[in-house]
Design a protein around this motif. Structure first.
Motif, PDB file in Angstrom:
ATOM      1  N   ASP A  50    -109.388  23.883  51.383  1.00  0.00           N
ATOM      2  CA  ASP A  50    -109.667  25.299  51.615  1.00  0.00           C
ATOM      3  C   ASP A  50    -108.409  26.140  51.421  1.00  0.00           C
ATOM      4  N   ALA A  51    -107.297  25.640  51.900  1.00  0.00           N
ATOM      5  CA  ALA A  51    -106.034  26.368  51.735  1.00  0.00           C
ATOM      6  C   ALA A  51    -105.648  26.469  50.260  1.00  0.00           C
ATOM      7  N   ALA A 104    -105.323  29.945  48.052  1.00  0.00           N
ATOM      8  CA  ALA A 104    -104.096  30.257  47.315  1.00  0.00           C
ATOM      9  C   ALA A 104    -104.404  30.501  45.841  1.00  0.00           C
ATOM     10  N   ALA A 105    -105.286  29.694  45.273  1.00  0.00           N
ATOM     11  CA  ALA A 105    -105.639  29.869  43.860  1.00  0.00           C
ATOM     12  C   ALA A 105    -106.362  31.196  43.649  1.00  0.00           C
ATOM     13  N   ILE A 142    -105.207  34.324  41.237  1.00  0.00           N
ATOM     14  CA  ILE A 142    -106.078  34.866  40.195  1.00  0.00           C
ATOM     15  C   ILE A 142    -106.277  36.363  40.386  1.00  0.00           C
ATOM     16  N   GLU A 143    -106.532  36.792  41.607  1.00  0.00           N
ATOM     17  CA  GLU A 143    -106.746  38.216  41.871  1.00  0.00           C
ATOM     18  C   GLU A 143    -105.487  39.018  41.613  1.00  0.00           C
TER      19      GLU A 143
END
Length: 106
Positions: free
Chosen positions: A13-14, A18-19, A23-24
């Motif tokens: 989940d972490a 982070a990914a 991306i955002e």
């Protein structure tokens, strides 16, 4: 084993969070939404090929039904190719409009 599972899920989940933040932050979602040059190239190729294959298929079926092989298949192949070219022109026009609107926003 059940005690390790929540730790692995928390780690996963972490990593996913982070990914998503990376991306955002990089604007990749906007790029993915608008498409890439490679994606447009594939789309144009598929549009052209699909028109040709549909024309060939229709001509083959009608030729088999009427017993006029290969004349109607050739006619429908040409019509399918023309339809494919028209589709490619339509998609290209859309891509140009999208690029022009992107330039206007800058």
């Amino acid at each position: 084993m059940t005690e390790q599972q929540p730790d692995n899920l928390n780690q996963l989940d972490a990593k996913l969070k982070a990914a998503r933040e990376r991306i955002e932050g990089s604007g990749s979602q906007e790029l993915a939404r608008e498409g890439t040059s490679l994606g447009y190239g594939f789309r144009l190729s598929v549009e052209l090929l699909a028109g040709l294959l549909v024309g060939l298929g229709i001509g083959y079926v009608i030729d088999g039904w009427l017993g006029t092989r290969p004349w109607l298949m050739l006619v429908f192949m040409i019509l399918g190719l023309a339809a494919g070219v028209l589709n490619v022109m339509r998609v290209t026009r859309q891509m140009e409009q999208l690029e022009a609107s992107r330039k206007d926003q800058r």
